[in-house]
Design an enzyme around this catalytic site. Structure first.
Site, PDB file in Angstrom:
ATOM      1  N   TYR A 164      -9.470   4.975   7.707  1.00 30.13           N
ATOM      2  CA  TYR A 164      -9.675   5.265   9.124  1.00 30.13           C
ATOM      3  C   TYR A 164     -10.754   6.349   9.194  1.00 30.13           C
ATOM      4  O   TYR A 164     -10.546   7.453   8.668  1.00 30.13           O
ATOM      5  CB  TYR A 164      -8.397   5.802   9.767  1.00 30.13           C
ATOM      6  CG  TYR A 164      -7.314   4.763   9.991  1.00 30.13           C
ATOM      7  CD1 TYR A 164      -6.428   4.409   8.976  1.00 30.13           C
ATOM      8  CD2 TYR A 164      -7.163   4.155  11.240  1.00 30.13           C
ATOM      9  CE1 TYR A 164      -5.422   3.478   9.196  1.00 30.13           C
ATOM     10  CE2 TYR A 164      -6.159   3.217  11.465  1.00 30.13           C
ATOM     11  CZ  TYR A 164      -5.292   2.876  10.439  1.00 30.13           C
ATOM     12  OH  TYR A 164      -4.305   1.952  10.662  1.00 30.13           O
TER      13      TYR A 164
ATOM     14  N   HIS B 234       0.843  -1.206   0.000  1.00 28.54           N
ATOM     15  CA  HIS B 234       0.000   0.000   0.000  1.00 28.54           C
ATOM     16  C   HIS B 234       0.873   1.250   0.000  1.00 28.54           C
ATOM     17  O   HIS B 234       1.837   1.333   0.751  1.00 28.54           O
ATOM     18  CB  HIS B 234      -0.905   0.014   1.239  1.00 28.54           C
ATOM     19  CG  HIS B 234      -2.052  -0.934   1.146  1.00 28.54           C
ATOM     20  ND1 HIS B 234      -3.266  -0.701   1.730  1.00 28.54           N
ATOM     21  CD2 HIS B 234      -2.167  -2.118   0.511  1.00 28.54           C
ATOM     22  CE1 HIS B 234      -4.087  -1.699   1.465  1.00 28.54           C
ATOM     23  NE2 HIS B 234      -3.440  -2.588   0.741  1.00 28.54           N
TER      24      HIS B 234
ATOM     25  N   TYR C 112       3.583   6.309  10.462  1.00 25.46           N
ATOM     26  CA  TYR C 112       2.793   5.151  10.032  1.00 25.46           C
ATOM     27  C   TYR C 112       3.657   4.127   9.304  1.00 25.46           C
ATOM     28  O   TYR C 112       3.572   2.930   9.577  1.00 25.46           O
ATOM     29  CB  TYR C 112       1.618   5.599   9.144  1.00 25.46           C
ATOM     30  CG  TYR C 112       0.541   4.551   9.071  1.00 25.46           C
ATOM     31  CD1 TYR C 112      -0.474   4.488  10.018  1.00 25.46           C
ATOM     32  CD2 TYR C 112       0.566   3.574   8.075  1.00 25.46           C
ATOM     33  CE1 TYR C 112      -1.439   3.496   9.980  1.00 25.46           C
ATOM     34  CE2 TYR C 112      -0.399   2.577   8.027  1.00 25.46           C
ATOM     35  CZ  TYR C 112      -1.397   2.549   8.984  1.00 25.46           C
ATOM     36  OH  TYR C 112      -2.341   1.555   8.956  1.00 25.46           O
TER      37      TYR C 112
ATOM     38  N   PRO D 257      -4.508  -0.372  18.936  1.00 27.38           N
ATOM     39  CA  PRO D 257      -4.247  -0.855  17.571  1.00 27.38           C
ATOM     40  C   PRO D 257      -4.388   0.200  16.474  1.00 27.38           C
ATOM     41  O   PRO D 257      -4.172  -0.115  15.303  1.00 27.38           O
ATOM     42  CB  PRO D 257      -5.310  -1.952  17.384  1.00 27.38           C
ATOM     43  CG  PRO D 257      -6.413  -1.567  18.303  1.00 27.38           C
ATOM     44  CD  PRO D 257      -5.775  -0.893  19.477  1.00 27.38           C
TER      45      PRO D 257
ATOM     46  N   LYS E  72       0.756  -0.904  15.202  1.00 30.37           N
ATOM     47  CA  LYS E  72       2.180  -0.938  15.547  1.00 30.37           C
ATOM     48  C   LYS E  72       2.638  -2.153  16.346  1.00 30.37           C
ATOM     49  O   LYS E  72       3.844  -2.373  16.492  1.00 30.37           O
ATOM     50  CB  LYS E  72       2.531   0.319  16.366  1.00 30.37           C
ATOM     51  CG  LYS E  72       2.480   1.592  15.556  1.00 30.37           C
ATOM     52  CD  LYS E  72       3.556   1.571  14.493  1.00 30.37           C
ATOM     53  CE  LYS E  72       3.424   2.688  13.520  1.00 30.37           C
ATOM     54  NZ  LYS E  72       4.104   2.444  12.262  1.00 30.37           N
TER      55      LYS E  72
HETATM   56  C1  PHB Z   1      -5.808  -4.836  10.379  1.00 31.22           C
HETATM   57  O1  PHB Z   1      -5.812  -4.957   9.145  1.00 31.22           O
HETATM   58  O2  PHB Z   1      -6.090  -5.768  11.139  1.00 31.22           O
HETATM   59  C2  PHB Z   1      -5.475  -3.512  10.961  1.00 31.22           C
HETATM   60  C3  PHB Z   1      -5.150  -2.467  10.115  1.00 31.22           C
HETATM   61  C4  PHB Z   1      -4.836  -1.236  10.653  1.00 31.22           C
HETATM   62  C5  PHB Z   1      -4.876  -1.053  12.017  1.00 31.22           C
HETATM   63  C6  PHB Z   1      -5.193  -2.095  12.863  1.00 31.22           C
HETATM   64  C7  PHB Z   1      -5.491  -3.337  12.327  1.00 31.22           C
HETATM   65  O3  PHB Z   1      -4.592   0.174  12.526  1.00 31.22           O
END
Ligand code: PHB
Ligand code: APR
Length: 380
Positions: free
Chosen positions: A191, A68, A375, A284, A288
């Protein structure tokens, strides 16, 4: 070396030690099937992928990963892309943590070195002097023990009370996570901050979507039949653009995970080193956890290598401080992302602050670059 726990921390460490000719025994309380199926997070930093690949662990990862180059922040019904690669020159990889674990288990077994599954009653003693691990009636004398046994493991509680300082924050919300058999509705992660709470759109493959919803920490899973989950995700991920919609499908797995920030200082007691979730937990929201675990064991493997090569303990003595510098940077980033994107107490003032922060983040190159750098991960 005695390594407790065969998660990403324990297994990557075991492999890095193997490459340096350092013997270790890995002890895992669950079965191989259990740890290879457990659904966890799925975003690998650029540096994590580089490290796994350089260690010879990246063959399937390189073939199957989804690379990505950006992510989206969604608020006020509009998506705003953060061009991660454009801003940092680095990318991120989507590849499930249990797939990483499968690759690591296979690599460990291929070395012929010991990895014991389904062990019970692990106890640690002699930590300041001659460490001993007892399990299933056996005794293992070690130079060092590494606690890679996660937040609920036995290693951290084996340290006498008061020897470690604990820093902790528990958040007043949790994530309801679902794995769905349906193609992702967007090519990138989304997000979203919505009046009704946070939502996240992620994926595992071109046919499997991973989604999360902010819920109360005590939320009963039974209150969330499939139709309600899709309805709520549809609401929180909705956009003004009529061309976009969320594709639903069969839900394969669901769970509720609490959110906390947690750090122990130092990440060491005598001849016991703590690594990964045994030493720290991040919420989460920045994805990280696994990356931080890998960063710890890279530092530890290099320090042990130097110790065995020269007899000099300087890097081992610096292990905790070296790791904690990164841990606290990542703690701040994860807390910041979490605070910016979750609804608290229906408080309209906080919501306006969050929206203001989001607008700034997507409109200032400096602010977007800061998010992007954190990130994709600071260099290992
Ligand atoms: C996930 O794909 O499980 C995932 C992606 C981004 C996050 C947390 C979990 O910030
Ligand atoms: N004895 C042996 N093994 C144990 C014990 C014990 N007493 N207690 C826990 N374990 C094992 C767990 O079963 C698990 O397989 O230790 C392992 C710890 O692995 P993780 O929890 O995956 O922790 P870590 O390797 O530090 O990786 C951190 O995992 O939890 C996610 O989000 C987190 O992505 C992060 C990553």
């Amino acid at each position: 070396m005695g390594i407790v726990g065969a998660g990403p921390a324990g297994l990557v460490l075991a492999h890095l030690l193997h490459l340096r000719g350092i013997d270790s025994v890995v002890l895992e309380r669950h079965t191989r099937e259990h740890i290879e199926k457990r659904v966890r997070a799925g975003v690998l930093e650029h540096g994590t992928v580089e490290l796994l690949t350089a260690a010879g662990l990246g063959e399937r990862l390189q073939r199957e990963r989804l690379v990505h180059h950006g992510l989206e922040l969604l608020f006020d019904g509009e998506g705003h892309r953060i061009p991660l690669t454009g801003l940092t020159g680095r990318n991120i990889t989507v590849y499930g943590q249990h797939e990483v674990v499968k690759d690591l288990v296979a690599a460990r077994l291929a070395t012929g070195r010991p990895l014991h599954f389904a062990v019970s009653d692990v106890t640690l003693s002699g930590l300041t002097d001659r460490p001993t691990i007892r399990f299933d009636g056996e005794t293992l004398d070690c130079d060092f023990v590494v606690g890679c046994d996660g937040f609920h493991g036995v290693s951290r509680p084996s340290v006498p009370a008061g020897a470690l300082t604990v820093y902790e924050r528990v958040y007043p919300y949790a994530w309801l996570g679902v794995l769905a058999e349906t193609p992702p509705s967007s090519e990138e992660l989304i997000y979203a901050l919505h009046e009704r709470g946070f939502a996240l759109h992620s994926m595992r493959s071109p046919t499997v979507t991973r989604l999360y919803l902010q819920v109360r920490p005590d939320e009963p899973l039974d209150d969330w039949p499939d139709a309600r989950i899709w309805d709520e995700l549809g609401t929180r991920l909705a956009r003004r653009d009529p061309a976009w919609s969320l594709t639903d499908g069969p839900i394969l797995e669901r769970s509720v995970a609490p959110m906390r920030s947690f750090v122990v200082d130092p990440m060491r007691y005598g001849r016991l080193f703590l690594a990964g979730d045994a030493a720290h937990i991040v919420p989460p929201t920045g994805a990280k956890g696994l990356n931080l675990a890998v960063a710890d064991v890279k530092v530890l493997a290099e320090a042990l290598d130097s110790f065995y090569a020269t007899g000099e303990a300087r890097l081992l003595d610096a292990y905790s401080a070296t790791c904690l510098a990164r841990v606290w940077r990542v703690q701040h980033f994860s807390w910041w992302m979490t605070s910016m994107l979750h609804r608290i107490d229906d408080d309209p003032f906080t919501l306006q602050l969050q929206l203001s922060q989001l607008r700034y983040t997507v409109s200032s190159r400096a602010a977007a670059t800061s998010l992007a750098e954190n990130y994709v991960g600071l260099p290992l």
